[in-house]
Structures are given as structure tokens and as C-alpha cells.
Design a protein around this motif. Structure first.
Motif, PDB file in Angstrom:
ATOM      1  N   TYR A  22       2.005   6.472  -4.266  1.00 26.81           N
ATOM      2  CA  TYR A  22       1.069   5.455  -3.812  1.00 26.81           C
ATOM      3  C   TYR A  22      -0.198   6.106  -3.300  1.00 26.81           C
ATOM      4  O   TYR A  22      -0.170   7.186  -2.721  1.00 26.81           O
TER       5      TYR A  22
ATOM      6  N   ARG B  37      -3.771   5.081  -0.865  1.00 22.35           N
ATOM      7  CA  ARG B  37      -3.980   4.237   0.307  1.00 22.35           C
ATOM      8  C   ARG B  37      -4.535   2.864  -0.027  1.00 22.35           C
ATOM      9  O   ARG B  37      -4.622   2.007   0.838  1.00 22.35           O
TER      10      ARG B  37
ATOM     11  N   ASN C 121      -1.153  -2.062  -0.696  1.00 14.87           N
ATOM     12  CA  ASN C 121      -0.884  -2.793   0.529  1.00 14.87           C
ATOM     13  C   ASN C 121       0.219  -2.073   1.314  1.00 14.87           C
ATOM     14  O   ASN C 121       1.355  -1.985   0.867  1.00 14.87           O
ATOM     15  N   GLU C 122      -0.143  -1.557   2.480  1.00 14.87           N
ATOM     16  CA  GLU C 122       0.793  -0.768   3.289  1.00 14.87           C
ATOM     17  C   GLU C 122       1.946  -1.627   3.808  1.00 14.87           C
ATOM     18  O   GLU C 122       3.056  -1.145   3.970  1.00 14.87           O
ATOM     19  N   GLN C 123       1.672  -2.879   4.057  1.00 14.25           N
ATOM     20  CA  GLN C 123       2.731  -3.762   4.554  1.00 14.25           C
ATOM     21  C   GLN C 123       3.830  -3.929   3.503  1.00 14.25           C
ATOM     22  O   GLN C 123       5.023  -3.801   3.813  1.00 14.25           O
TER      23      GLN C 123
ATOM     24  N   ARG D 275       4.479  -1.926   1.085  1.00 14.92           N
ATOM     25  CA  ARG D 275       5.115  -0.617   0.906  1.00 14.92           C
ATOM     26  C   ARG D 275       6.186  -0.378   1.977  1.00 14.92           C
ATOM     27  O   ARG D 275       7.273   0.098   1.684  1.00 14.92           O
ATOM     28  N   PHE D 276       5.858  -0.739   3.219  1.00 11.88           N
ATOM     29  CA  PHE D 276       6.801  -0.598   4.329  1.00 11.88           C
ATOM     30  C   PHE D 276       8.030  -1.482   4.106  1.00 11.88           C
ATOM     31  O   PHE D 276       9.172  -1.033   4.229  1.00 11.88           O
TER      32      PHE D 276
ATOM     33  N   PHE E 125       5.097   7.378   5.834  1.00 10.42           N
ATOM     34  CA  PHE E 125       3.663   7.596   5.990  1.00 10.42           C
ATOM     35  C   PHE E 125       3.346   9.005   6.485  1.00 10.42           C
ATOM     36  O   PHE E 125       2.270   9.251   7.008  1.00 10.42           O
TER      37      PHE E 125
ATOM     38  N   TYR F  89       0.099  10.985   5.391  1.00 15.01           N
ATOM     39  CA  TYR F  89      -1.183  10.671   6.000  1.00 15.01           C
ATOM     40  C   TYR F  89      -1.355  11.324   7.367  1.00 15.01           C
ATOM     41  O   TYR F  89      -2.433  11.306   7.924  1.00 15.01           O
TER      42      TYR F  89
END
Length: 167
Positions: free
Chosen positions: A13, A15, A18-20, A22-23, A87, A90
């Protein structure tokens, strides 16, 4: 975003995704126990069965319980019970603004180490222009002298106007 094929390779992935999602995908795929805090202050614990753009289907910790459908608009916080390696790539890189500041500082330091060359020209110094070559004619330089023109002064009268008379 659901993962119907759990044995497929996990994509890399960037950045911009959509991090949400992904979580939530990671928690669903690895059956991680999460705690969902609602706006009302109530805390719900369970594992994610499924999720989409607007809601989360939270499965209970025991098998005989029915999963709960929670709208994302009611959720204030979702916390995993364990530390996720999701994460870590990062970590320490900062965000876009801190990376941009570091890049500018690096460029500024590189400019400071280079010697400065300033090309200045006097205003009254002649500037030689070369005319474009015409076939059959020798090229002769043309000398142009530029002088500073004096600034024009405004023509506002210095006397004050007389007051109106009462007649």
C-alpha cells in the motif's frame, strides 16, 4: 473493502489508500480483538466480521452471540487490543509537511556550501547586441547604451485652496 480471498498475497500500500479501510481489513483478516467506543460513551468488544463505507459488523467474543451492526457515524474510536505491525513502515518518517521542510533545509544547506556568483552590470555600461546573420553580409556588433531616466515629479499644486466665501 472486504477480503474474500484470505490466502492471496497482501498488496503493498501507499499512503494514498484509505488508512481506515486498511486498518479494518487487517483486523478482520488476522481476527484481532478490537474495542469500539461509541459517541454515547459505551464500549463494545469483538472481532470484525465485515465492514464497508458506512458500517462495521462487529462479531461478539463468544460464538453464540449475534454480531452487531454499528454505523460508522456513531463510532468515536476503534482501538486494537494488541500492537499492530501495520503502520511501522511510516514510523519516523513524519508527514508530508515535515518531509518537505527537511528537503528545503537540505537544499538550503547545499546552496550555502556553493560559492555565490553574482553577475552585475552597471546601468550606463554599454551592452553589445549581435544582429541575426543575414546571408552574404558580415556580422557587426551593435552598441546600445542605457541610461537611467529621471523620475517624473507629480504636478500637484503646493498652495492650499482658499476657503469658500459666504456671499
Amino acid at each position: 473493502m472486504t477480503n474474500e480471498q484470505p490466502d492471496r498475497p497482501i498488496p503493498q500500500y501507499d499512503r494514498s489508500t484509505n488508512e481506515q479501510d486498511r486498518f479494518l481489513d487487517h483486523c478482520q483478516r488476522n481476527q484481532i480483538l478490537i474495542t469500539v467506543y461509541l459517541d454515547s460513551g459505551r464500549a463494545l468488544q469483538g472481532k470484525i466480521v465485515d465492514h464497508d463505507r458506512k458500517c462495521i459488523l462487529l462479531g461478539a467474543t463468544r460464538q453464540e452471540k449475534i454480531p452487531k451492526l454499528i454505523p460508522k457515524s456513531y463510532v468515536s474510536l476503534v482501538r486494537a487490543e494488541e500492537i499492530l505491525p501495520l503502520f511501522l513502515e511510516y514510523k519516523g518518517r513524519g508527514n508530508y509537511i515535515t518531509r518537505k521542510k527537511a528537503r528545503k533545509a537540505k537544499q538550503k544547506a547545499a546552496k550555502a556550501t556553493q560559492p555565490k556568483e553574482r553577475k552585475t552590470r552597471q546601468v550606463n555600461e554599454p551592452m553589445i547586441l549581435k544582429s541575426p546573420k543575414a546571408p552574404g553580409k558580415p556580422q557587426t556588433p551593435v552598441e546600445v547604451v542605457m541610461k537611467k531616466a529621471p523620475r517624473s515629479r507629480s504636478t500637484v499644486p503646493k498652495t492650499k485652496p482658499s476657503p469658500p466665501s459666504d456671499s
